[in-house]
Design a protein around this motif. Structure first.
Motif, PDB file in Angstrom:
ATOM      1  N   ARG A   1       0.831  -1.204   0.000  1.00  0.00           N
ATOM      2  CA  ARG A   1       0.000   0.000   0.000  1.00  0.00           C
ATOM      3  C   ARG A   1       0.865   1.253   0.000  1.00  0.00           C
ATOM      4  O   ARG A   1       0.556   2.239  -0.692  1.00  0.00           O
ATOM      5  CB  ARG A   1      -0.915  -0.015   1.236  1.00  0.00           C
TER       6      ARG A   1
ATOM      7  N   VAL B   1       0.813   4.265  -2.604  1.00  0.00           N
ATOM      8  CA  VAL B   1       0.625   5.666  -2.186  1.00  0.00           C
ATOM      9  C   VAL B   1       1.765   6.532  -2.707  1.00  0.00           C
ATOM     10  O   VAL B   1       1.545   7.652  -3.200  1.00  0.00           O
ATOM     11  CB  VAL B   1       0.529   5.761  -0.646  1.00  0.00           C
ATOM     12  N   GLN B   2       3.001   6.027  -2.598  1.00  0.00           N
ATOM     13  CA  GLN B   2       4.142   6.789  -3.092  1.00  0.00           C
ATOM     14  C   GLN B   2       4.031   7.023  -4.594  1.00  0.00           C
ATOM     15  O   GLN B   2       4.338   8.117  -5.089  1.00  0.00           O
ATOM     16  CB  GLN B   2       5.437   6.054  -2.749  1.00  0.00           C
TER      17      GLN B   2
ATOM     18  N   GLU C   1       1.222   7.094  -6.307  1.00  0.00           N
ATOM     19  CA  GLU C   1       0.136   8.058  -6.516  1.00  0.00           C
ATOM     20  C   GLU C   1       0.585   9.478  -6.195  1.00  0.00           C
ATOM     21  O   GLU C   1       0.229  10.428  -6.912  1.00  0.00           O
ATOM     22  CB  GLU C   1      -1.068   7.670  -5.653  1.00  0.00           C
ATOM     23  N   LEU C   2       1.354   9.632  -5.113  1.00  0.00           N
ATOM     24  CA  LEU C   2       1.845  10.964  -4.764  1.00  0.00           C
ATOM     25  C   LEU C   2       2.777  11.508  -5.846  1.00  0.00           C
ATOM     26  O   LEU C   2       2.714  12.693  -6.209  1.00  0.00           O
ATOM     27  CB  LEU C   2       2.572  10.909  -3.416  1.00  0.00           C
TER      28      LEU C   2
ATOM     29  N   GLN D   1       1.526  13.754   5.022  1.00  0.00           N
ATOM     30  CA  GLN D   1       0.963  12.419   4.788  1.00  0.00           C
ATOM     31  C   GLN D   1       2.027  11.348   4.898  1.00  0.00           C
ATOM     32  O   GLN D   1       1.793  10.290   5.475  1.00  0.00           O
ATOM     33  CB  GLN D   1       0.297  12.382   3.409  1.00  0.00           C
TER      34      GLN D   1
ATOM     35  N   LEU E   1       2.292   8.186   7.559  1.00  0.00           N
ATOM     36  CA  LEU E   1       2.494   6.797   7.148  1.00  0.00           C
ATOM     37  C   LEU E   1       3.725   6.207   7.816  1.00  0.00           C
ATOM     38  O   LEU E   1       3.720   5.058   8.253  1.00  0.00           O
ATOM     39  CB  LEU E   1       2.644   6.723   5.624  1.00  0.00           C
TER      40      LEU E   1
END
Length: 262
Positions: free
Chosen positions: A147, A151-152, A154-155, A243, A247
């Motif tokens: 995940r 996320v990385q 997507e960022l 964010q 995390l």
């Protein structure tokens, strides 16, 4: 208990033709039997059951270490099948590794991990629930890492899109300002020519002033939009950093729990 230990030691002294090595397989399992002879806080029924299990496994010492040697692993989880009491050997580099390799195999509530013959360690008694919890933690940790990777990604994609949008907005704003400058220059030229000719009346002057005010208002709006875009781009790294920090804190907490369980 003492008689069983003497039997094991006697076999080591006499030597058994099909046993490889210097008797370490029998000695490692004999440690389990000796350990069971010491005083215990377990209930009598449970203590007797553990002693019976260890005696039964000690009888299969040759087969256990032969299977471990053939597998090339550091040891194996061993137990006797509940249905017909046949020996089950599940090789692995560690108890957790053996569990992960054969987790679909039906196992008793308590297992024994026997180390390779050349490893000077006593067999380990490990509850099945502990291995299950460790496997669940490893799965949870793997899902978190997956995940986090998503996320990385997507960022990073969001940042690229934001950078592209800002670049496009700046280009559009520059084009609009250039066009506005050209319009203002043309208006000034037209006003100069009109003044020189002296043919413009008051109404035309009023309309021209109104148009200039409109142009000035549009210029102010474009400037305000540019300022808002720059403010958003300044705040974006801080939001992303917050964010990522959150995390990281969650990962540290989970890793601490994993370390305590180990």
């Amino acid at each position: 208990m003492l008689q069983l230990l003497l039997v094991l030691l006697g076999r080591m002294r006499r030597g058994v033709p099909h046993v490889r090595g210097s008797g370490l397989p029998l000695m490692s399992l004999a440690v389990v039997v000796v350990g069971c002879a010491s005083p215990s806080l377990l209930p009598d029924v449970q203590a007797v059951a553990i002693q019976d299990r260890d005696r039964a496994l000690a009888l299969h010492a040759d087969a256990i270490h032969a299977a471990i040697s053939q597998s090339g692993k550091m040891g194996a989880l061993v137990f006797l099948d509940a249905t017909d009491s046949h020996l089950v050997v599940l090789p692995g580099e560690s108890p957790a590794d053996a569990w992960a390799r054969y987790r679909r195999v039906s196992m008793p509530p308590v297992l024994t991990f026997v180390h390779r013959a050349d490893v000077p360690k006593a067999p380990e008694t490990i509850p099945r629930s502990v291995l299950q919890q460790q496997a669940q933690l490893r799965d949870a940790w793997r899902r978190i890492e997956e995940r986090l990777s998503i996320v990385q990604s997507e960022l990073a994609e969001s940042k690229r899109e934001a950078d592209a949008s800002l670049t496009g907005a700046r280009a559009d704003m520059q084009a609009a300002l250039s066009s506005l400058a050209e319009d203002l220059a043309a208006a000034r030229k037209f006003m100069l020519q009109t003044a020189q000719l002296g043919s413009l009346d008051h109404e035309l002057n009023v309309e021209t002033e109104t148009g200039l005010r409109t142009v000035a208002t549009a210029s102010q709006e474009l400037s305000a939009s540019s300022a808002r875009l720059e403010e958003i781009m300044r705040e974006l790294p801080e939001r992303l950093a917050g964010q990522l920090k959150e995390l990281a804190n969650r990962l540290d907490t989970i890793q601490g729990k994993v370390s305590r369980l180990k």
